[in-house]
Every structure is written in C-alpha cells, then in structure tokens.
Design a protein around this motif. Structure first.
Motif, mmCIF file in Angstrom:
data_model
loop_
_atom_site.group_PDB
_atom_site.id
_atom_site.type_symbol
_atom_site.label_atom_id
_atom_site.label_comp_id
_atom_site.label_asym_id
_atom_site.label_seq_id
_atom_site.Cartn_x
_atom_site.Cartn_y
_atom_site.Cartn_z
ATOM 1 N N SER A 1 17.105 27.925 37.044
ATOM 2 C CA SER A 1 16.541 28.649 38.197
ATOM 3 C C SER A 1 15.133 28.145 38.505
ATOM 4 O O SER A 1 14.747 28.041 39.669
ATOM 5 C CB SER A 1 16.510 30.153 37.930
ATOM 6 N N ASP B 1 22.404 29.576 43.107
ATOM 7 C CA ASP B 1 22.044 29.888 41.726
ATOM 8 C C ASP B 1 23.083 30.819 41.103
ATOM 9 O O ASP B 1 23.031 32.029 41.288
ATOM 10 C CB ASP B 1 20.647 30.532 41.695
ATOM 11 N N GLU B 2 24.029 30.247 40.396
ATOM 12 C CA GLU B 2 25.130 30.993 39.780
ATOM 13 C C GLU B 2 25.783 31.941 40.789
ATOM 14 O O GLU B 2 25.893 33.150 40.547
ATOM 15 C CB GLU B 2 24.621 31.757 38.556
#
Ligand SMILES: Nc1ncnc2c1ncn2[C@@H]1O[C@H](COP(=O)(O)OP(=O)(O)O)[C@@H](O)[C@H]1O
Ligand SMILES: [Mg+2]
Length: 262
Positions: free
Chosen positions: A63, A175-176
């Motif tokens: 991140s 992000d995920e």
C-alpha cells in the motif's frame, strides 16, 4: 456482461511507459532511535496495455508503494516518473480502488461515482453522461439512487470501481480490491473486470493490482512482481504468458511458483 463502452480513444493502448519508480525507499519514523525501513530500493516500470500484479505478504509495503506511485506520498529516497516527468504531487491520470470500498454512506451510488468528476471540475450534462456510462459499464444500472448500505459488498465495490473509472484514468491502482469479498463474489467481479479489459471497454491504459492471493494474480495479471518483506523489495518478476480469458487449469502451474516464493 453486456455493457456500453466508455469513450476509449483508439490510440489509447500503445506501448508507452506510464510510471517508473527508480531506487524508491521508504522509512517510517518508529521511535526516537529507530526508523522502520518499509521499502528498499524498489525499481519498477508500468507500461500502457498491461495488467501488473504486486503480490506480497501483509505488511510488506504494497500500500505504501501504491501511495508513492500515485504521488500521494513522497518517498524517503528515490524518484517516481509519471509519463517521463518527475512526479511531485498527486498524479493526474491515476485512480485508486480500495479494499474497504471507501464509499460515502450519505451519498447515493450516483453521487459517489460523480465525486471524482466534481473534483476535476466536470459538471452538468458531461458529468451526468460519464456517470451513467460508468454505472452501466460496471453493472450497476438500476442502482443509481441506492445508498451504499443497501448494497452487498460486491455491489459496493462495483461503485468503488465505477468511481475510479469515471475519470477515465490512464492508470488504475487497485489495493486488494477483492479481499473483502466472499470467494464467489470476488470471482464474479474479477471475471467481469478482466472481460471488460479484454474487450477494450475499460477506459484505462494499465492496471496495477495489489493482492496477497496467488491465484488471483495468476488469473488477472500479465506480469507479477513478488514482494519480499522486511523491508519490501521486488524479489521476483514473473510473466504470465496466457491469453484471457484464463482457464483455472493454469493454476496447476502455480504450485511450482509458490515453492520459489520468498
Ligand atoms: N503512515 C505510517 N506510519 C508508520 N508506519 C506505517 C505507516 N503506513 C504503513 N506503516 C507500516 O509500514 C509497513 C508496511 O505497510 P503497508 O504499506 O500498509 O503494507 P501492506 O500494504 O503490504 O500490508 C507496516 O509495518 C505498517 O505498519
Ligand atoms: Mg495494504
């Protein structure tokens, strides 16, 4: 999924460099004596036309690297170039999708999607047209006036995607994006996204997907960067030489790769 395409210029997909990180390191101040080195000498290049995965353990700095690539965080050392120019603030042409959806609960689907455009000063009929197209594209048609709390997790993440796509970014950072969804919902959304990409209906030139799911990376990405932890470094880069749509049978080869994971 049958959806209209957003306005993708015919010249949009050409092999050019969008973002480059050169010798990027990041430390966070931990206590008076020690700094925590999170990223160590990371080099990467993202080209138009590719889906790249960042695969690594929780806490490995993924991140942090996304924030640096988006220009939201200046690295402790090293440089980031956006379209060959040094990046010194938020990059114009980058949009993000978050694991937690990050929707505003007091805004309807339509209002959440319109947010990015308002920030860019796009209003009136142009805004309405782009919002409607993004909502249709991502399969949210009919939910324009729903509140986020009325939607399932999968639908909420579709709003997150529509909000990112509506600005027609050059680079989509995710992000995920599927981690908070149940397995089947994640699979549906992933399949829809890859299908839209393959059909050239997504108004983006490249995507960077952060994940800790090896199968997901193999099913989506053209190239996978495997991150090591403490500090985060790119330990391996793997090309995934299979055309989309991908058969899950290719996942058999994953077991070979995992044995070499750092
Ligand atoms: N703003 C911050 N201040 C201090 N430490 C941070 C900050 N952001 C992240 N960290 C630490 O940096 C490490 C990497 O975090 P992160 O980039 O979120 O990793 P990942 O996304 O791979 O899980 C973690 O140990 C985390 O606690
Ligand atoms: Mg993270």
């Amino acid at each position: 999924m049958t959806s209209p395409s957003l306005d993708v210029p015919s010249t949009a997909r050409h092999a050019s460099v969008l973002v480059e990180a050169r010798h990027v390191s990041q430390s966070y101040h931990k206590d008076s004596a020690v700094d925590l080195l999170v990223l160590d000498d990371v080099d990467l290049t993202l080209n138009a036309g590719e889906i790249v995965g960042l695969l690594g353990r929780s806490g490995s700095g993924k991140s942090t690297l996304l924030r640096i690539l988006a220009g939201l965080l200046a690295p402790s050392s090293g440089e980031v170039f956006w379209k060959n120019e040094p990046l010194a603030g938020p990059a114009d042409g980058v949009a993000m999708v978050f694991q937690s959806f990050a929707l505003f609960p007091w805004m309807t689907v339509e209002e959440n999607v319109a947010l990015g455009l308002e920030a860019k000063g796009i209003t009136g009929e142009e805004r309405d047209r782009l919002v409607e197209n993004a909502i249709e594209l991502i399969g949210l048609g009919g939910y324009e006036n729903a509140w986020p709390k009325e939607l399932s997790g999968g639908m909420q993440q579709r709003v997150g995607l529509a909000r990112a796509l509506v600005v027609q970014p050059d680079l989509l950072l995710m992000d995920e994006p599927f981690s908070a969804l149940d397995v089947l919902t994640a699979e549906n959304l992933r399949t829809d996204l890859v299908e839209l990409w393959s059909e050239k209906k997504l108004p983006v030139q490249a995507m960077l997907v952060v994940t800790h799911n090896i199968e997901e990376a193999v099913l989506i990405c053209d190239r996978i960067m495997i991150f090591s932890s403490n500090p985060g470094r790119i330990a391996h880069v793997l090309a995934v030489p299979f055309a989309h749509p991908r058969d899950r049978k290719i996942l058999r080869s994953v077991s070979l790769w995992t044995t070499s994971m750092p």
